[in-house]
Structures are given as C-alpha cells and as structure tokens.
Write a protein that holds these residues in place. Sequence first.
Motif, mmCIF file in Angstrom:
data_model
loop_
_atom_site.group_PDB
_atom_site.id
_atom_site.type_symbol
_atom_site.label_atom_id
_atom_site.label_comp_id
_atom_site.label_asym_id
_atom_site.label_seq_id
_atom_site.Cartn_x
_atom_site.Cartn_y
_atom_site.Cartn_z
ATOM 1 N N HIS A 61 -47.364 -61.025 49.415
ATOM 2 C CA HIS A 61 -46.918 -61.928 48.350
ATOM 3 C C HIS A 61 -45.440 -62.281 48.504
ATOM 4 N N GLU A 62 -45.089 -63.455 47.980
ATOM 5 C CA GLU A 62 -43.698 -63.900 47.962
ATOM 6 C C GLU A 62 -43.001 -63.376 46.712
ATOM 7 N N LEU A 63 -41.696 -63.147 46.835
ATOM 8 C CA LEU A 63 -40.872 -62.773 45.692
ATOM 9 C C LEU A 63 -39.473 -63.322 45.931
ATOM 10 N N ALA A 64 -38.850 -63.840 44.882
ATOM 11 C CA ALA A 64 -37.497 -64.393 45.024
ATOM 12 C C ALA A 64 -36.685 -64.131 43.768
ATOM 13 N N LEU A 65 -35.423 -63.813 43.976
ATOM 14 C CA LEU A 65 -34.459 -63.762 42.890
ATOM 15 C C LEU A 65 -34.142 -65.200 42.518
ATOM 16 N N VAL A 66 -34.073 -65.509 41.237
ATOM 17 C CA VAL A 66 -33.990 -66.916 40.851
ATOM 18 C C VAL A 66 -33.123 -67.098 39.618
ATOM 19 N N ILE A 93 -40.420 -60.649 36.038
ATOM 20 C CA ILE A 93 -41.088 -61.299 37.167
ATOM 21 C C ILE A 93 -42.046 -62.345 36.601
ATOM 22 N N THR A 94 -41.827 -63.596 36.959
ATOM 23 C CA THR A 94 -42.628 -64.696 36.436
ATOM 24 C C THR A 94 -43.361 -65.395 37.579
ATOM 25 N N THR A 95 -44.632 -65.628 37.373
ATOM 26 C CA THR A 95 -45.419 -66.339 38.371
ATOM 27 C C THR A 95 -44.935 -67.782 38.481
ATOM 28 N N TYR A 96 -44.894 -68.310 39.729
ATOM 29 C CA TYR A 96 -44.546 -69.724 39.912
ATOM 30 C C TYR A 96 -45.287 -70.545 38.861
ATOM 31 N N ARG A 97 -44.564 -71.433 38.196
ATOM 32 C CA ARG A 97 -45.230 -72.157 37.111
ATOM 33 C C ARG A 97 -44.565 -73.480 36.835
ATOM 34 N N SER A 98 -45.263 -74.265 36.053
ATOM 35 C CA SER A 98 -44.691 -75.471 35.457
ATOM 36 C C SER A 98 -45.125 -75.440 34.014
ATOM 37 N N PRO A 150 -45.142 -74.313 24.689
ATOM 38 C CA PRO A 150 -45.351 -74.934 26.000
ATOM 39 C C PRO A 150 -46.735 -74.630 26.543
ATOM 40 N N GLU A 151 -47.263 -75.556 27.312
ATOM 41 C CA GLU A 151 -48.490 -75.314 28.054
ATOM 42 C C GLU A 151 -48.079 -74.820 29.434
ATOM 43 N N VAL A 152 -48.569 -73.642 29.809
ATOM 44 C CA VAL A 152 -48.151 -73.025 31.064
ATOM 45 C C VAL A 152 -49.212 -73.249 32.133
ATOM 46 N N ARG A 153 -48.757 -73.719 33.299
ATOM 47 C CA ARG A 153 -49.638 -73.863 34.454
ATOM 48 C C ARG A 153 -48.965 -73.173 35.634
ATOM 49 N N TYR A 154 -49.738 -72.418 36.406
ATOM 50 C CA TYR A 154 -49.187 -71.731 37.561
ATOM 51 C C TYR A 154 -48.993 -72.702 38.709
ATOM 52 N N GLY A 155 -47.867 -72.509 39.445
ATOM 53 C CA GLY A 155 -47.566 -73.343 40.598
ATOM 54 C C GLY A 155 -47.958 -72.656 41.895
ATOM 55 N N GLU A 156 -47.735 -73.357 42.999
ATOM 56 C CA GLU A 156 -48.160 -72.852 44.294
ATOM 57 C C GLU A 156 -46.999 -72.394 45.176
ATOM 58 N N THR A 157 -45.824 -73.035 45.033
ATOM 59 C CA THR A 157 -44.709 -72.735 45.943
ATOM 60 C C THR A 157 -43.427 -72.489 45.165
ATOM 61 N N LEU A 158 -42.480 -71.859 45.837
ATOM 62 C CA LEU A 158 -41.175 -71.613 45.229
ATOM 63 C C LEU A 158 -40.486 -72.930 44.894
ATOM 64 N N GLU A 159 -40.548 -73.897 45.794
ATOM 65 C CA GLU A 159 -39.885 -75.187 45.550
ATOM 66 C C GLU A 159 -40.474 -75.888 44.339
ATOM 67 N N ASP A 160 -41.829 -75.801 44.172
ATOM 68 C CA ASP A 160 -42.458 -76.400 42.997
ATOM 69 C C ASP A 160 -41.982 -75.713 41.720
ATOM 70 N N ASP A 161 -41.725 -74.404 41.817
ATOM 71 C CA ASP A 161 -41.220 -73.665 40.659
ATOM 72 C C ASP A 161 -39.789 -74.077 40.338
ATOM 73 N N LEU A 162 -38.961 -74.257 41.368
ATOM 74 C CA LEU A 162 -37.550 -74.584 41.149
ATOM 75 C C LEU A 162 -37.370 -75.962 40.523
ATOM 76 N N VAL A 163 -38.245 -76.917 40.872
ATOM 77 C CA VAL A 163 -38.065 -78.276 40.362
ATOM 78 C C VAL A 163 -38.277 -78.348 38.851
ATOM 79 N N ARG A 164 -38.980 -77.371 38.275
ATOM 80 C CA ARG A 164 -39.216 -77.372 36.838
ATOM 81 C C ARG A 164 -38.109 -76.646 36.070
ATOM 82 N N ARG A 165 -37.108 -76.129 36.785
ATOM 83 C CA ARG A 165 -36.001 -75.435 36.117
ATOM 84 C C ARG A 165 -35.098 -76.440 35.412
ATOM 85 N N ASP A 166 -34.275 -75.927 34.495
ATOM 86 C CA ASP A 166 -33.502 -76.831 33.629
ATOM 87 C C ASP A 166 -32.403 -77.588 34.360
#
Length: 484
Positions: free
Chosen positions: A46-51, A110-115, A125-141
């Motif tokens: 599994h992937e893990l990243a400090l964010v 620890i939060t699962t990749y999401r949008s 909020p309606e939570v949907r899980y994402g697939e990649t780290l980049e997809d997770d980052l684009v939803r950040r504030d």
Amino acid sequence: MNHSETSNPTEPGGPTEAQRKAAAELLRRSAPIADELGRRFAAAGHELALVGGPVRDVFLGRSGNDLDLTTDAHPERVLTLVEGWADAVWKIGIEFGTVGLRKGGQQLEITTYRSESYDPKSRKPEVRYGETLEDDLVRRDFTVNAMAARLPGFELVDPFGGLRDISAKVLRTPGTPQQSFDDDPLRMMRAARFASQLGFTVAPEVVDAMTEMAGRIEIVSAERVRDELSKLICGRHPREGLELLVQTGLAAHVLPELPKLRLEIDEHHRHKDVYEHTLTVLDQAIAQEEDGPDLVLRLAALLHDVGKPKTRRHEPGGRVSFHHHEVVGASMTKARLTALRFPKDVVADVSRLVELHLRFHGYGSGEWTDSAVRRYVRDAGHLLTRLHKLTRADCTTRNRRKAQLLSRTYDDLEHRIAELAKQEEIAAVRPELDGNEIQSILGVPPGPVIGRAYKFLLDLRLDHGPIGKEAAEQALRTWARENL
C-alpha cells in the motif's frame, strides 16, 4: 489538468532536485515515525504519504506533534495495518475515511485518498474514495496544503506549485477556486484564517470567488464556522483575516455586526470611523497580551462597539451620540456568540467586558470614592486584568496630549485599586489571640486594656507574621508586665 505533467520536477516554478533532497531531509528529521509506518504500509503493498499541514509547516519553520497522512488503503485495511504498532487507535472519523492513532508522543490521522463535495442544501460532505495521491491532492484547499511526501523516503510531491507559493506567501487553490469552495464552502473562511495565521496574501482570483460565493457559507455548521473564526482571531495577523471577511462579504453571514460598524459619516455629523477604530483597538489589545493569544480579550476588543449602529443619534451642533451602546452591545454580543456556539463561559466573559468597557470614563480625573473603586473591582471580578487591557486599548485618539492624560488617569485608577487591595489584605489580618483569650490570660474585664493588648498583638502579627498561640501568649504576658 494533467497531474502527471504538473508534478514534473523540470516544470518552471516546480521544486528542483536540490529542493527535493533538502525537503526530504527536513521531513525525515521532523517525522521519523512516519517513515517507520511507511515501511509497514509498503511491505503490505500500500501507498502512504505525509500530506498537508505537516509538510507545509516544515518549510515555514513551524513544528507540531500531529501528523496527517493519506493512503490508498481503505479504513478497514488501515486498522489491520496499524494493529500491534499503534499505542492507541480511534475510529471517530472512520465514516469519512479517517483513522486516528497515537504512537509514542505523536498523534497521527490516516485518511484514505478521497474527494468530497457538498450538496447545495446539505451541511455534510459526501465522501468518495480516490485512486491516486495526485487525485487526492487536487481536492485539497490550497496549493500550500496540496504537497505530500511519499513514504518511506519522503519523496516530495508538489503538483500545484505549493513550494513556490510558500516562498511568495500567497494562497491559491489547486484547481479553480469556485470548484474548491463548492466542494467545501468553509474553505473561504480558511483562506481568511491562513491570511491571519501565516500572513499570506490571497490571490485575486481566490478573493473574487470568495466574494461571488460568500452566501454558500450558510450551509456550513455554526460549530465549524466558530472554530475557523476563533483560529483567525487568535492568529498573528487577525486584522488581515477580518478585513478579508468584510471585503468579500463573508462577514455579513458569519459576523454581521462587524461590517455594520462601517457607519456613514457625512459632512455635518462627525464621529470616528467605528470599523477602523475597532480594528485598532484589537491591535492594541493584542499588544498587551503576555501569555499568548487571549480569545476572550480579542473577542471583546472586536465586539466592544457593536452596539453603536443601533444607538447612533444625531445631536445639535453636528455631534453624534451612542448612549448606552455598551449595554446594547453586550446583549448583541451574547446573541451572536451564542449563535456561533461558543462555550457559555466565553459568551458570559466577553459580554461582560463589552458591558463594562465604558465604566472607567466615569472616573473623571479621580473623583471616584474608594467605595466606587471597590465596586469597579467587584463588578469586573475575575475579568479585571482583561478589563484593564481593553480599557487602555480603547484609547485610539491621535491627540497625543489627550492619550497621555487618559493613560495617566488609568494609571492612577490602577494604583488606587492596588492600594485598596493592600489595605483590605492588611485589614483581614487578625492577631493569634482574640479578645476573650486576652481577657482570660490577663485576668482583666473588657475595657481599654484589652484594646491596647489587642493592638500590641496585631502589630506583632504584622511585623513578624504567624508565630503561633503559645509564643503570642508569652509575648502578651511580657507586654503586660512592662505596661500594666
């Protein structure tokens, strides 16, 4: 937007290889425990990243014990992976994809990749899980929070120029601001909060979106708004954050009393610009803080004149009066802070300070009797020190002579308060033997002798402090032999 292209290290404005290496070393020093957990996740495929904030704060020279991480593993899988490693685990946020845990002295989330996004009529909020780290980052504030460090190894991922924006001290969104604020309207408040905490400016397109979408903040719960507002007010630069709230129209929804202080001033009726005066009072109150941000004092400074718009009256000669605005303002303050779900003690303390902030002006040049000074102290109670600070901060006159006079007068009041307190402390001191005990020891009836003996014992107590009843009796007998 093609995320793989934006993460290219050779992109203009992106981090250089040297910056990536320096970032990895900084992050490794600040969060070694994260690397340990990263190896555990990697071993399980599994992937893990400090964010987010922990990554941003490393580049700002800030530190903290809380670590935010993101992963492709779903929450149930995360629970399995941290079992036997974490000292404690909690599932409070698991429905939003977040698992909390403690390891040593550090807290980790620890939060699962999401949008996530809001329905226009929903507060959740309606939570949907994402697939990649980049997809997770684009939803950040904001871009400064849309950086990550892949674990293990702390490989910096910065697809939206967060490092560049930290250097420029500017807040931008990873995607369009409209999409970001539509996903979570509270981010508009967060922009103002970061302006206050970090001293960053907000990009023009972000300000425009905040202005356009200000009404969307209405769907956010009062508790979430309160938390952001409190962080903003307790930031290093609250004036900047508050001015942004007013400028964009957000304040009209979350703290409408503030923009209403911008009273029109015509050529015939003269009074201070109450809005600017209020921000100056806030600045001057903050300058007197001794042990870090004081939320109660800052709220009182911000709200002390909110009763003025309702009490404004035009008087003969072009004057303007605001009679009893402190009483009206205290009631308005209580209503607003209650609506924002502030704790009852905060509501009570801030409202009381607003109610008392004009009391000093009845002091004149020292005409108050001692009993009036005591009432001032009694009415302020545990808020006396804050009331001192608020009263001094409320002097914003540009007339240096008038400002110095007010300061000296308040110095005099504080001196009288200290002297009276000292007198009352002395008055509370009693000798070790009371009148009945003195009569019994000396074998004399009530009368002047008992009074003289009592005074001797009181002087003894004041001079030497507590000496105990046995020593006091011995001293009394010695005094009696020499004086009776």
